[in-house]
Design a protein around this motif. Structure first.
Motif, PDB file in Angstrom:
ATOM      1  N   UNK A 196      20.359  12.489 -25.365  1.00  0.00           N
ATOM      2  CA  UNK A 196      19.685  12.572 -24.068  1.00  0.00           C
ATOM      3  C   UNK A 196      18.612  11.509 -24.002  1.00  0.00           C
ATOM      4  N   UNK A 197      18.429  10.941 -22.828  1.00  0.00           N
ATOM      5  CA  UNK A 197      17.364   9.971 -22.613  1.00  0.00           C
ATOM      6  C   UNK A 197      16.242  10.656 -21.848  1.00  0.00           C
ATOM      7  N   UNK A 198      15.033  10.525 -22.375  1.00  0.00           N
ATOM      8  CA  UNK A 198      13.877  11.173 -21.772  1.00  0.00           C
ATOM      9  C   UNK A 198      12.887  10.102 -21.340  1.00  0.00           C
ATOM     10  N   UNK A 199      12.638  10.052 -20.026  1.00  0.00           N
ATOM     11  CA  UNK A 199      11.712   9.069 -19.473  1.00  0.00           C
ATOM     12  C   UNK A 199      10.328   9.682 -19.288  1.00  0.00           C
ATOM     13  N   UNK A 200       9.312   8.825 -19.326  1.00  0.00           N
ATOM     14  CA  UNK A 200       7.951   9.252 -19.040  1.00  0.00           C
ATOM     15  C   UNK A 200       7.160   8.053 -18.529  1.00  0.00           C
ATOM     16  N   UNK A 201       5.990   8.354 -17.964  1.00  0.00           N
ATOM     17  CA  UNK A 201       5.096   7.282 -17.552  1.00  0.00           C
ATOM     18  C   UNK A 201       5.013   7.042 -16.063  1.00  0.00           C
ATOM     19  N   UNK A 202       5.842   7.728 -15.288  1.00  0.00           N
ATOM     20  CA  UNK A 202       5.768   7.551 -13.846  1.00  0.00           C
ATOM     21  C   UNK A 202       4.533   8.228 -13.266  1.00  0.00           C
ATOM     22  N   UNK A 203       4.313   7.980 -11.984  1.00  0.00           N
ATOM     23  CA  UNK A 203       3.172   8.598 -11.325  1.00  0.00           C
ATOM     24  C   UNK A 203       2.782   7.851 -10.079  1.00  0.00           C
ATOM     25  N   UNK A 204       1.586   8.170  -9.607  1.00  0.00           N
ATOM     26  CA  UNK A 204       1.027   7.558  -8.405  1.00  0.00           C
ATOM     27  C   UNK A 204       0.035   6.473  -8.810  1.00  0.00           C
ATOM     28  N   UNK A 205       0.185   5.302  -8.221  1.00  0.00           N
ATOM     29  CA  UNK A 205      -0.703   4.192  -8.544  1.00  0.00           C
ATOM     30  C   UNK A 205      -0.997   3.410  -7.267  1.00  0.00           C
ATOM     31  N   UNK A 206      -2.159   2.804  -7.206  1.00  0.00           N
ATOM     32  CA  UNK A 206      -2.516   2.003  -6.045  1.00  0.00           C
ATOM     33  C   UNK A 206      -1.848   0.633  -6.115  1.00  0.00           C
ATOM     34  N   UNK A 207      -1.638   0.011  -4.971  1.00  0.00           N
ATOM     35  CA  UNK A 207      -1.096  -1.353  -4.983  1.00  0.00           C
ATOM     36  C   UNK A 207      -1.945  -2.269  -5.851  1.00  0.00           C
ATOM     37  N   UNK A 208      -1.272  -3.105  -6.630  1.00  0.00           N
ATOM     38  CA  UNK A 208      -1.953  -3.980  -7.569  1.00  0.00           C
ATOM     39  C   UNK A 208      -2.143  -3.378  -8.942  1.00  0.00           C
ATOM     40  N   UNK A 209      -1.864  -2.105  -9.063  1.00  0.00           N
ATOM     41  CA  UNK A 209      -2.060  -1.422 -10.335  1.00  0.00           C
ATOM     42  C   UNK A 209      -0.882  -1.605 -11.283  1.00  0.00           C
ATOM     43  N   UNK A 210      -0.968  -0.919 -12.417  1.00  0.00           N
ATOM     44  CA  UNK A 210       0.046  -1.043 -13.467  1.00  0.00           C
ATOM     45  C   UNK A 210       0.486   0.328 -13.948  1.00  0.00           C
ATOM     46  N   UNK A 211       1.711   0.381 -14.408  1.00  0.00           N
ATOM     47  CA  UNK A 211       2.262   1.544 -15.086  1.00  0.00           C
ATOM     48  C   UNK A 211       3.169   1.077 -16.207  1.00  0.00           C
ATOM     49  N   UNK A 212       3.306   1.902 -17.227  1.00  0.00           N
ATOM     50  CA  UNK A 212       4.245   1.621 -18.306  1.00  0.00           C
ATOM     51  C   UNK A 212       5.191   2.803 -18.444  1.00  0.00           C
ATOM     52  N   UNK A 213       6.459   2.549 -18.205  1.00  0.00           N
ATOM     53  CA  UNK A 213       7.478   3.575 -18.359  1.00  0.00           C
ATOM     54  C   UNK A 213       8.059   3.510 -19.763  1.00  0.00           C
ATOM     55  N   UNK A 214       8.378   4.679 -20.298  1.00  0.00           N
ATOM     56  CA  UNK A 214       9.014   4.774 -21.607  1.00  0.00           C
ATOM     57  C   UNK A 214      10.282   5.602 -21.483  1.00  0.00           C
TER      58      UNK A 214
END
Length: 118
Positions: A3-21
């Motif tokens: 199984x593949x389990x993703x994490x790291x999503x969410x709400x962010x403002x324009x110009x911001x950063x996120x890291x998905x795993x």
């Protein structure tokens, strides 16, 4: 069973950063392709980034034109994990993001929501 389990999503403002795993649980061998895709409301699923390691080509990355220079795909093969670093996020990046790992079988995650909004 893998199984593949993703994490790291969410709400962010324009110009911001996120890291998905995305981590594969279970035993998985000879991953020759890792990738991230996304699906926005009312649209078809599209490729975001791919990393190929098929014994002929190693470490080759491909990006959608819309994310080039802003997103980076990377992997920790020892942990069967693929990452997507997303910088300078835009509202049009809002979507459900899915990871994919391909061996002789094709595995997909369940998706993680990314919302870019002020």
């Amino acid at each position: 069973q893998v199984q593949l389990v993703e994490s790291g999503g969410g709400l962010v403002q324009p110009g911001g950063s996120l890291r998905l795993s995305c981590t594969a649980s279970g035993i998985i061998f000879s991953i020759n392709l890792m990738g991230w895709y996304r699906q926005a409301p009312g649209k078809e699923r599209e490729l975001v980034a791919l990393l190929v390691n098929n014994g002929i080509t190693s470490g080759l990355t491909t990006y959608a034109d819309s994310v080039k220079g802003r997103f980076t795909i990377s992997t920790d093969n020892g942990k069967n994990t693929v990452y997507l670093q997303m910088n300078s996020l835009k509202p049009e990046d809002t979507a459900v993001y899915y990871c994919r790992m391909k061996t002789r079988s094709d595995y997909w995650g369940q998706g993680t929501q990314v919302i870019v909004s002020s």
